[in-house]
Scaffold this active site. Structure first.
Site, PDB file in Angstrom:
ATOM      1  N   HIS A   1       0.807  -1.226   0.000  1.00 13.36           N
ATOM      2  CA  HIS A   1       0.000   0.000   0.000  1.00 13.36           C
ATOM      3  C   HIS A   1       0.837   1.271   0.000  1.00 13.36           C
ATOM      4  O   HIS A   1       0.316   2.367   0.219  1.00 13.36           O
ATOM      5  CB  HIS A   1      -0.939  -0.009   1.218  1.00 13.36           C
ATOM      6  CG  HIS A   1      -2.241   0.658   0.967  1.00 13.36           C
ATOM      7  ND1 HIS A   1      -2.694   1.734   1.697  1.00 13.36           N
ATOM      8  CD2 HIS A   1      -3.201   0.406   0.038  1.00 13.36           C
ATOM      9  CE1 HIS A   1      -3.870   2.111   1.244  1.00 13.36           C
ATOM     10  NE2 HIS A   1      -4.202   1.324   0.240  1.00 13.36           N
TER      11      HIS A   1
ATOM     12  N   LYS B   1       2.822   4.526  -1.338  1.00 15.95           N
ATOM     13  CA  LYS B   1       2.736   5.478  -2.452  1.00 15.95           C
ATOM     14  C   LYS B   1       3.966   6.355  -2.341  1.00 15.95           C
ATOM     15  O   LYS B   1       3.939   7.397  -1.684  1.00 15.95           O
ATOM     16  CB  LYS B   1       1.472   6.321  -2.369  1.00 15.95           C
ATOM     17  CG  LYS B   1       0.164   5.531  -2.426  1.00 15.95           C
ATOM     18  CD  LYS B   1      -0.408   5.348  -1.063  1.00 15.95           C
ATOM     19  CE  LYS B   1      -1.784   4.692  -1.157  1.00 15.95           C
ATOM     20  NZ  LYS B   1      -2.318   4.389   0.184  1.00 15.95           N
TER      21      LYS B   1
ATOM     22  N   ASP C   1      16.274  10.949  -7.832  1.00 13.22           N
ATOM     23  CA  ASP C   1      17.693  11.328  -7.767  1.00 13.22           C
ATOM     24  C   ASP C   1      18.307  11.135  -6.381  1.00 13.22           C
ATOM     25  O   ASP C   1      19.249  11.846  -6.000  1.00 13.22           O
ATOM     26  CB  ASP C   1      17.880  12.775  -8.233  1.00 13.22           C
ATOM     27  CG  ASP C   1      17.552  12.947  -9.709  1.00 13.22           C
ATOM     28  OD1 ASP C   1      17.622  11.948 -10.445  1.00 13.22           O
ATOM     29  OD2 ASP C   1      17.224  14.078 -10.119  1.00 13.22           O
TER      30      ASP C   1
END
Length: 204
Positions: A147, A149, A154
């Site tokens: 779950h 996100k 970089d």
């Protein structure tokens, strides 16, 4: 005699229940107090502490839906990527974000993605489109739902929050996105990314 015993039992039940409830409430308050006082914590290897003054000195940006616009905010950051993009996603169906990832790959940016297993069967998932673009995509398989996100750009920027990379997140849901530019924090997220990749992903 039987009547007296029944009366005694009937009178005792409220007392017993009341005592038990009192013990439960007192115990709950005690353990809640311990947790609030931070006497209970995960091992240091699993939790990182960042004080508010520490983070306030960093470059932090936020985005909220509604109104729509967080997808554009994320795409702008992906377009600025120069070396690498590492992503963890539950939902991955937004065309604009997918295009930005593919474009980054085409200009030489290393793009690596971990997706929840639901993307294998999701009708609108961009999993196979990303795979066809030769992007390194893995499926995070266990335990439970992947779950996260998270986007690490970089090795110095972290994008996270409640925002799934879907049209619904931008157009219909109430969501939040936070961008923190901090190399130490990015390293912590990268370590977790590689840990998930090594132990829980199916590679295409």
């Amino acid at each position: 005699m039987k009547s007296k015993n029944n009366k005694f039992i009937a009178m005792s039940i409220p007392f017993i229940l009341g005592t038990a409830l009192g013990i439960y409430v007192e115990s709950t308050y005690y353990f809640t107090s311990i947790i609030n006082q931070k006497s209970f914590a995960l091992p240091d290897t699993q939790i990182k502490h960042y004080s508010i003054p520490e983070l306030s000195r960093r470059n932090v940006s936020t985005c909220f839906t509604p109104p729509a616009g967080c997808t554009k905010f994320i795409v702008q950051q992906l377009e600025k990527a120069e070396e690498s993009i590492y992503m963890q996603a539950y939902g991955m169906s937004d065309s604009l974000i997918t295009t930005a990832l593919i474009n980054a790959q085409m200009r030489g940016v290393k793009v690596k993605i971990l997706l929840d297993r639901s993307n294998l069967k999701q009708k609108f998932s961009k999993l196979y489109e990303l795979q066809q673009a030769k992007i390194d995509v893995g499926i995070d398989t266990v335990p439970g739902i992947a779950h996260n996100k998270v986007i690490i750009i970089d090795k110095k920027k972290v994008i996270t929050g409640s925002f799934n990379f879907t049209v619904a997140a931008d157009k219909r849901n109430a969501e939040n996105v936070i961008l923190i530019e901090d190399q130490q924090l990015a390293e912590s997220y990268l370590q977790n990314w590689f840990s998930r990749k090594a132990s829980n992903s199916v590679h295409f």
